[in-house]
Write a protein that holds these residues in place. Structure first.
Motif, PDB file in Angstrom:
ATOM      1  N   LEU A  80      -7.864   7.754  -9.533  1.00 49.03           N
ATOM      2  CA  LEU A  80      -6.905   6.865 -10.317  1.00 49.03           C
ATOM      3  C   LEU A  80      -6.933   5.666 -10.171  1.00 49.03           C
ATOM      4  N   HIS A  81      -7.475   5.047  -9.167  1.00 50.39           N
ATOM      5  CA  HIS A  81      -7.404   3.478  -8.900  1.00 50.39           C
ATOM      6  C   HIS A  81      -8.645   3.229  -9.959  1.00 50.39           C
ATOM      7  N   ALA A  82      -9.690   3.702 -10.129  1.00 48.28           N
ATOM      8  CA  ALA A  82     -10.607   3.532 -11.069  1.00 48.28           C
ATOM      9  C   ALA A  82     -10.224   3.469 -12.552  1.00 48.28           C
ATOM     10  N   MET A  83      -9.313   4.669 -12.783  1.00 49.11           N
ATOM     11  CA  MET A  83      -8.905   4.742 -14.163  1.00 49.11           C
ATOM     12  C   MET A  83      -7.686   3.924 -14.622  1.00 49.11           C
ATOM     13  N   THR A  84      -7.091   3.293 -13.330  1.00 50.11           N
ATOM     14  CA  THR A  84      -5.674   2.186 -14.047  1.00 50.11           C
ATOM     15  C   THR A  84      -6.097   0.887 -13.554  1.00 50.11           C
ATOM     16  N   GLY A  85      -6.719   0.715 -12.326  1.00 46.41           N
ATOM     17  CA  GLY A  85      -7.221  -0.633 -11.690  1.00 46.41           C
ATOM     18  C   GLY A  85      -5.848  -1.109 -10.886  1.00 46.41           C
ATOM     19  N   SER A  86      -5.044   0.009 -10.691  1.00 48.72           N
ATOM     20  CA  SER A  86      -3.944  -0.261  -9.834  1.00 48.72           C
ATOM     21  C   SER A  86      -4.257  -0.144  -8.349  1.00 48.72           C
ATOM     22  N   PRO A  87      -3.800  -0.982  -7.565  1.00 50.32           N
ATOM     23  CA  PRO A  87      -3.906  -0.620  -5.978  1.00 50.32           C
ATOM     24  C   PRO A  87      -3.308   0.800  -5.703  1.00 50.32           C
ATOM     25  N   VAL A  88      -3.836   1.096  -4.468  1.00 50.87           N
ATOM     26  CA  VAL A  88      -3.446   2.396  -3.952  1.00 50.87           C
ATOM     27  C   VAL A  88      -3.091   2.186  -2.427  1.00 50.87           C
ATOM     28  N   ARG A  89      -1.894   2.309  -2.076  1.00 49.98           N
ATOM     29  CA  ARG A  89      -1.253   1.980  -0.690  1.00 49.98           C
ATOM     30  C   ARG A  89      -0.891   3.059   0.108  1.00 49.98           C
ATOM     31  N   ALA A  90      -1.382   3.077   1.230  1.00 55.05           N
ATOM     32  CA  ALA A  90      -0.967   4.159   2.240  1.00 55.05           C
ATOM     33  C   ALA A  90      -0.670   3.532   3.567  1.00 55.05           C
ATOM     34  N   GLY A  98      -8.419  -1.125  -3.311  1.00 52.42           N
ATOM     35  CA  GLY A  98      -8.149  -2.221  -4.148  1.00 52.42           C
ATOM     36  C   GLY A  98      -8.035  -3.386  -3.240  1.00 52.42           C
ATOM     37  N   ALA A  99      -8.339  -4.614  -3.811  1.00 52.48           N
ATOM     38  CA  ALA A  99      -8.177  -5.852  -2.752  1.00 52.48           C
ATOM     39  C   ALA A  99      -6.911  -6.338  -2.383  1.00 52.48           C
TER      40      ALA A  99
END
Length: 263
Positions: A80-90, A98-99
């Motif tokens: 999903l990160h690759a598809m959207t470019g959005s950061p993933v936070r946990a 993501g940076a």
């Protein structure tokens, strides 16, 4: 977005096709967006399933949040990160992508997709479990509970880092946050009053603890996990015996580490 069902004016849900004894009818991914906002927040990408992730990514996504590390919530995060470019936070850095993806912190407030999202640290199911209180302008808040409170059934205290003491404390947090508010769990249907559900969860946990105490009184303090499961969980389906064993191990650890009341 295709395949999404609205549950509030600012939250929609898509259920992944991964049913099973531990996932019930499938892991629920939530898409959050204030009315009129140009992009969304996705909570719990779910499994690495192209159809499911494609539906989540079909509109602009600015942020992905994860409630805890289990694969039925996180396996799709990288894609999903690759598809959207959005950061993933946990909460667990290992599941951030993501940076700019710093680990989530209890008490943190995130402003995204026109929403105010408060992070609640709710460990117990796992050490990294978090929940989210989500507010949109002019709307009633909701609480996303991950696996800490389910829409059906009860939550396992998962090995190796689940903790019953932490879990009971997290129920207190969710009761305060969720009284009179809807709960959006990662498994099972929407909870109409999270506070009421939390009180039922706590009562169930305390009843189980009393049952475990009774086994220890009968067999002695060195009773094993197997001894307790055979007596307290004798009626559970074989498919969830492993989960019962994990919860019993957590119950025994909790009882054996309580401060002594001897004088």
């Amino acid at each position: 977005m295709p395949g999404l069902a609205p549950v509030t004016p600012f939250a929609s849900v898509r259920r992944a096709d991964n049913p099973g004894p531990m996932t019930l009818d499938g892991t629920r991914s939530y898409v959050l967006r204030a009315p009129g906002a140009p992009s969304a927040v996705v909570v719990d990408p779910g499994p690495d399933d192209a159809v499911h992730l494609g539906a989540l990514a079909s509109g602009p996504v600015e942020l992905v949040l994860v409630t805890h590390r289990h694969a039925d919530h996180t396996a799709g995060s990288t894609a999903l990160h690759a598809m959207t470019g959005s950061p993933v936070r946990a909460a667990d850095l290992a599941h951030c992508h993501g940076a700019s993806a710093a680990p989530l912190r209890g008490g943190e407030v995130i402003e995204a997709a026109g929403l105010r999202i408060e992070v609640l640290a709710t460990p117990g199911h796992t050490a990294d479990s978090v929940s989210f209180v989500v507010r949109a302008p002019g709307e009633d808040p909701v609480v996303l509970t991950g696996d800490t409170v389910l829409g059906r059934g009860t939550t396992v205290i998962a090995a190796p880092d689940g903790s019953l003491g932490d879990y009971l404390a997290s129920l207190d947090v969710l009761e305060r946050a969720g009284d009179g508010r809807r709960g959006l769990p990662a498994h099972g249907p929407v909870i109409e009053d999270l506070g009421t559900a939390v009180r039922a969860y706590r009562e169930h946990r305390l009843e189980r603890l009393d049952q475990v105490r009774a086994v220890l009184a009968e067999l002695g303090s060195d009773a094993t996990v197997g001894d307790v499961v055979a007596r307290v969980y004798a009626d559970v389906d074989a498919s969830v015996i492993g989960a019962a064993r994990q919860s019993v191990a957590a119950q025994l650890h909790y009882l054996r580490t309580l401060p002594s009341t001897d004088t």
